[in-house]
Design an enzyme around this catalytic site. Sequence first.
Site, short mmCIF file in Angstrom:
data_model
loop_
_atom_site.label_atom_id
_atom_site.label_comp_id
_atom_site.label_asym_id
_atom_site.label_seq_id
_atom_site.Cartn_x
_atom_site.Cartn_y
_atom_site.Cartn_z
N ASN A 1 2.47 -12.51 3.55
CA ASN A 1 1.53 -12.84 4.61
C ASN A 1 2.28 -13.19 5.89
O ASN A 1 3.36 -13.79 5.87
CB ASN A 1 0.52 -13.93 4.20
CG ASN A 1 1.13 -15.16 3.57
OD1 ASN A 1 2.24 -15.13 3.07
ND2 ASN A 1 0.40 -16.26 3.59
N GLU B 1 1.46 -14.96 9.46
CA GLU B 1 0.48 -15.75 10.23
C GLU B 1 0.76 -15.65 11.73
O GLU B 1 1.77 -15.09 12.16
CB GLU B 1 0.51 -17.20 9.73
CG GLU B 1 0.10 -17.26 8.26
CD GLU B 1 -0.07 -18.67 7.73
OE1 GLU B 1 0.44 -19.64 8.33
OE2 GLU B 1 -0.73 -18.79 6.67
N CYS C 1 -2.86 -10.75 5.48
CA CYS C 1 -2.53 -11.12 4.10
C CYS C 1 -1.40 -10.23 3.56
O CYS C 1 -1.24 -9.08 3.98
CB CYS C 1 -3.74 -10.93 3.19
SG CYS C 1 -5.10 -12.04 3.53
N GLU D 1 -1.24 -8.66 0.75
CA GLU D 1 -1.71 -7.42 0.11
C GLU D 1 -1.90 -6.31 1.14
O GLU D 1 -1.57 -5.16 0.89
CB GLU D 1 -3.06 -7.67 -0.60
CG GLU D 1 -3.01 -8.68 -1.73
CD GLU D 1 -3.28 -10.11 -1.27
OE1 GLU D 1 -2.86 -10.49 -0.16
OE2 GLU D 1 -3.90 -10.85 -2.04
N CYS E 1 -8.08 -11.92 -1.52
CA CYS E 1 -9.29 -12.29 -0.79
C CYS E 1 -10.23 -11.09 -0.71
O CYS E 1 -9.85 -9.94 -0.98
CB CYS E 1 -8.94 -12.80 0.61
SG CYS E 1 -8.55 -11.49 1.79
N CYS F 1 -9.12 -8.09 1.47
CA CYS F 1 -8.07 -7.26 0.85
C CYS F 1 -8.65 -6.40 -0.27
O CYS F 1 -8.25 -5.25 -0.44
CB CYS F 1 -6.94 -8.13 0.32
SG CYS F 1 -5.94 -8.82 1.66
N1 THU Z 1 -3.55 -14.98 2.01
C1 THU Z 1 -2.97 -13.83 1.54
O1 THU Z 1 -1.88 -13.45 1.98
N2 THU Z 1 -3.62 -13.13 0.57
C2 THU Z 1 -4.82 -13.50 0.03
O2 THU Z 1 -5.40 -12.74 -0.73
C3 THU Z 1 -5.39 -14.81 0.33
C4 THU Z 1 -4.84 -15.47 1.55
C5 THU Z 1 -2.86 -15.74 3.04
C6 THU Z 1 -3.53 -15.75 4.39
C7 THU Z 1 -2.98 -17.04 4.98
O3 THU Z 1 -1.72 -16.78 5.56
C8 THU Z 1 -2.77 -17.94 3.79
O4 THU Z 1 -2.76 -17.09 2.65
C9 THU Z 1 -3.85 -19.01 3.62
O5 THU Z 1 -5.12 -18.45 3.61
#
Ligand code: THU
Length: 130
Positions: free
Chosen positions: A41, A43, A52, A54, A84, A87
């Site tokens: 991920n 940010e 994310c 994925e 999520c 994704c």
């Molecule tokens: N996140 C992912 O990378 N994948 C997911 O399926 C769920 C959430 C990340 C997004 C953000 O950087 C952190 O997790 C918290 O939500």
Amino acid sequence: MEVELVRKAVEARAKAYVPYSRFAVGAALLSKDGRIFTGCNVENASYGLTVCAERVALFKAISEGAREFLALAVACGEGPCAPCGACRQVLYEFSPHLVIIMADGEGKNWCTMKLPDLLPRAFGPNDLQK
Ligand code: THU
């Protein structure tokens, strides 16, 4: 196969850029032609622009010419966590029968589900043909 994908997802997780949530996620995506694409991920100070792990793995794969996928491992948190909703939808576009391996952040425990069980009655490319 599962063990290797989980190991790669854990490895990718170490590269996560997560100054805001501190919640690191790693992913490893196996394409039909045998390649493995990883993602973490990423940010952003403008929070909503976060991507994310994925989707990073999937978009890397698509941009390298892969189009069909067999399995995706995701590694995060204390216990196995699932991709999520956004994704799931993006993965469905390319591989509606994808196997999803959900592991904890260290890759010690994981469980497996199929995408149709995580995203039932999905909207996809075929719906646009109607
Ligand atoms: N996140 C992912 O990378 N994948 C997911 O399926 C769920 C959430 C990340 C997004 C953000 O950087 C952190 O997790 C918290 O939500």
